[in-house]
Design an enzyme around this catalytic site. Structure first.
Site, PDB file in Angstrom:
ATOM      1  N   GLY A  45       0.828  -1.211   0.000  1.00  0.00           N
ATOM      2  CA  GLY A  45       0.000   0.000   0.000  1.00  0.00           C
ATOM      3  C   GLY A  45       0.857   1.254   0.000  1.00  0.00           C
ATOM      4  O   GLY A  45       0.546   2.229   0.678  1.00  0.00           O
ATOM      5  N   SER A  47       1.411   3.469  -2.341  1.00  0.00           N
ATOM      6  CA  SER A  47       1.142   4.468  -3.380  1.00  0.00           C
ATOM      7  C   SER A  47       0.639   5.794  -2.834  1.00  0.00           C
ATOM      8  O   SER A  47       0.674   6.812  -3.527  1.00  0.00           O
ATOM      9  CB  SER A  47       0.117   3.917  -4.383  1.00  0.00           C
ATOM     10  OG  SER A  47      -1.133   3.672  -3.742  1.00  0.00           O
ATOM     11  N   ARG A  48       0.166   5.816  -1.589  1.00  0.00           N
ATOM     12  CA  ARG A  48      -0.373   7.058  -1.053  1.00  0.00           C
ATOM     13  C   ARG A  48      -0.340   7.035   0.473  1.00  0.00           C
ATOM     14  O   ARG A  48      -0.037   6.024   1.095  1.00  0.00           O
ATOM     15  CB  ARG A  48      -1.806   7.275  -1.535  1.00  0.00           C
ATOM     16  CG  ARG A  48      -2.745   6.137  -1.214  1.00  0.00           C
ATOM     17  CD  ARG A  48      -4.126   6.376  -1.764  1.00  0.00           C
ATOM     18  NE  ARG A  48      -5.045   5.286  -1.439  1.00  0.00           N
ATOM     19  CZ  ARG A  48      -6.356   5.353  -1.597  1.00  0.00           C
ATOM     20  NH1 ARG A  48      -6.896   6.455  -2.100  1.00  0.00           N
ATOM     21  NH2 ARG A  48      -7.130   4.332  -1.284  1.00  0.00           N
ATOM     22  N   VAL A  97      -3.550  -7.926  -1.228  1.00  0.00           N
ATOM     23  CA  VAL A  97      -3.083  -8.545   0.015  1.00  0.00           C
ATOM     24  C   VAL A  97      -4.044  -9.614   0.519  1.00  0.00           C
ATOM     25  O   VAL A  97      -3.668 -10.442   1.359  1.00  0.00           O
ATOM     26  CB  VAL A  97      -2.881  -7.488   1.128  1.00  0.00           C
ATOM     27  CG1 VAL A  97      -1.809  -6.486   0.738  1.00  0.00           C
ATOM     28  CG2 VAL A  97      -4.183  -6.799   1.501  1.00  0.00           C
ATOM     29  N   ASN A 123       1.737  -2.209   5.439  1.00  0.00           N
ATOM     30  CA  ASN A 123       1.061  -0.927   5.595  1.00  0.00           C
ATOM     31  C   ASN A 123      -0.336  -0.906   4.994  1.00  0.00           C
ATOM     32  O   ASN A 123      -1.198  -0.154   5.454  1.00  0.00           O
ATOM     33  CB  ASN A 123       1.902   0.179   4.950  1.00  0.00           C
ATOM     34  CG  ASN A 123       1.126   1.463   4.795  1.00  0.00           C
ATOM     35  OD1 ASN A 123       0.954   2.228   5.739  1.00  0.00           O
ATOM     36  ND2 ASN A 123       0.622   1.723   3.585  1.00  0.00           N
ATOM     37  N   SER A 173      -2.664   1.083  14.543  1.00  0.00           N
ATOM     38  CA  SER A 173      -3.415   2.322  14.767  1.00  0.00           C
ATOM     39  C   SER A 173      -3.766   2.426  16.240  1.00  0.00           C
ATOM     40  O   SER A 173      -4.004   1.414  16.911  1.00  0.00           O
ATOM     41  CB  SER A 173      -4.698   2.333  13.936  1.00  0.00           C
ATOM     42  OG  SER A 173      -5.555   3.401  14.338  1.00  0.00           O
ATOM     43  N   TYR A 186     -12.450  -1.754  12.184  1.00  0.00           N
ATOM     44  CA  TYR A 186     -11.073  -1.283  12.007  1.00  0.00           C
ATOM     45  C   TYR A 186     -10.288  -1.465  13.306  1.00  0.00           C
ATOM     46  O   TYR A 186      -9.158  -1.974  13.290  1.00  0.00           O
ATOM     47  CB  TYR A 186     -11.099   0.188  11.602  1.00  0.00           C
ATOM     48  CG  TYR A 186      -9.745   0.805  11.337  1.00  0.00           C
ATOM     49  CD1 TYR A 186      -9.043   0.516  10.172  1.00  0.00           C
ATOM     50  CD2 TYR A 186      -9.171   1.680  12.260  1.00  0.00           C
ATOM     51  CE1 TYR A 186      -7.806   1.085   9.923  1.00  0.00           C
ATOM     52  CE2 TYR A 186      -7.934   2.262  12.025  1.00  0.00           C
ATOM     53  CZ  TYR A 186      -7.257   1.957  10.858  1.00  0.00           C
ATOM     54  OH  TYR A 186      -6.026   2.529  10.627  1.00  0.00           O
ATOM     55  N   ALA A 188     -10.858  -3.538  15.757  1.00  0.00           N
ATOM     56  CA  ALA A 188     -10.651  -4.960  16.019  1.00  0.00           C
ATOM     57  C   ALA A 188      -9.535  -5.526  15.146  1.00  0.00           C
ATOM     58  O   ALA A 188      -8.713  -6.334  15.605  1.00  0.00           O
ATOM     59  CB  ALA A 188     -11.950  -5.726  15.779  1.00  0.00           C
ATOM     60  N   LYS A 190      -6.969  -3.873  13.932  1.00  0.00           N
ATOM     61  CA  LYS A 190      -5.678  -3.345  14.370  1.00  0.00           C
ATOM     62  C   LYS A 190      -5.288  -3.896  15.737  1.00  0.00           C
ATOM     63  O   LYS A 190      -4.094  -4.074  16.033  1.00  0.00           O
ATOM     64  CB  LYS A 190      -5.722  -1.816  14.399  1.00  0.00           C
ATOM     65  CG  LYS A 190      -5.873  -1.179  13.016  1.00  0.00           C
ATOM     66  CD  LYS A 190      -4.733  -1.557  12.093  1.00  0.00           C
ATOM     67  CE  LYS A 190      -4.796  -0.805  10.763  1.00  0.00           C
ATOM     68  NZ  LYS A 190      -3.655  -1.122   9.868  1.00  0.00           N
TER      69      LYS A 190
END
Length: 278
Positions: A45, A47-48, A97, A123, A173, A186, A188, A190
């Site tokens: 990930g 690219s940004r 992924v 990432n 995070s 999200y 959970a 992380k």
């Protein structure tokens, strides 16, 4: 599997045009030996957002970088051009992924082009802020597939190339530590990534491979934009340093963990959150 760029064993189209010959801090072809000189790094990930910042920061320190992306081919190419314009080495590879075969092909191709693999930065991630009672099964499954199964698959597939001195760095995070509002899926995923980091650190230590996690707080990035818009003011007010973080500040922590400076650090969660959580 398609590889683009100028890896160690591949061929590119030179340094590109349209960008100044140097990174943001002025380093270019004439910079002193970097902290990651000779290291070969994959950033999923990349690219940004935070991934982009990590890729550029690692290249600035002398690493050869492989960027994977799901769909943002143009954005990945832009990052590669910035790195190559400053004299660095970068290749870009499409990868999902969530799919083991896609990951296996990408890792094999990157290792071949770069001449090996020393560091994996997991990432790639996705977030869809939503109140708990409105979460759908599909939302839950998608976030878990990218944020937790993705690092699991990528780490397993990278093991064939990571040897003594290798490093895995997961990007977590603060939501996974205190249960971020409106992001149950999200948070959970992380939180699970912290546990995965610790398990992998125990398993890979005998091989001389370190595994750590960087946990950003509220950082200015594309992914964070939606979540920050509806964030309760008391959470913003809880940042001891009184401001949002910058992508580069997260990248600095990743560079440290990717370097030999952190040779006695494994199984750890490194917080980069301005004092929001500790």
């Amino acid at each position: 599997m398609r590889v683009n760029g100028n890896g160690k064993n591949g061929s590119g189209n030179g340094n590109g045009n349209g960008h100044s010959n140097g990174y943001a801090n002025g380093h270019g072809n004439g910079h002193a030996r970097g902290r990651l000189e000779g290291r070969r790094i994959v950033v999923t990930g990349g690219s940004r957002g935070i991934g982009r910042g990590i890729a550029i920061a690692c290249a600035r320190e002398g690493a050869s970088v492989g960027i994977t992306y799901a769909s943002q081919a143009d954005a990945a190419a832009d990052v590669s051009e910035i790195i190559r314009a400053a004299g660095g080495s970068c290749i870009t590879v499409p990868m999902d992924v969530r799919e083991r075969q896609s990951v296996r092909e990408a890792m094999t191709g990157i290792a071949r082009e770069l001449g090996g693999l020393d560091v994996l930065v997991n990432n790639a991630g996705v977030n869809k802020p939503c109140d708990f009672d409105l979460l759908t099964d599909a939302d839950w499954d998608e976030v878990m597939a990218v944020n937790l199964r993705g690092p699991f698959i990528c780490t397993q597939e990278a093991l064939a190339f990571l040897h003594e001195g290798g490093t895995v760095i997961n990007i977590g995070s603060v939501s996974g530590q205190y249960g971020g509002p409106r992001t149950a899926h999200y948070a959970a995923s992380k939180g699970g990534l912290i546990a995965l980091t610790q398990c992998a650190a125990r398993f890979l230590a005998p091989r001389g491979v370190r595994v750590n996690l960087v946990s950003p707080g509220l950082v200015r990035s594309e992914m964070a934009a939606a979540g920050l818009a509806g964030l309760p003011s008391q959470i913003r007010d809880g940042i001891l340093l009184g401001r949002l973080g910058e992508v580069e500040e997260v990248a600095h922590a990743v560079v440290f963990l990717a370097s030999t400076e952190s040779s006695y650090v494994t199984g750890q969660t490194v917080n980069v959150n301005g004092g929001l959580y500790f």
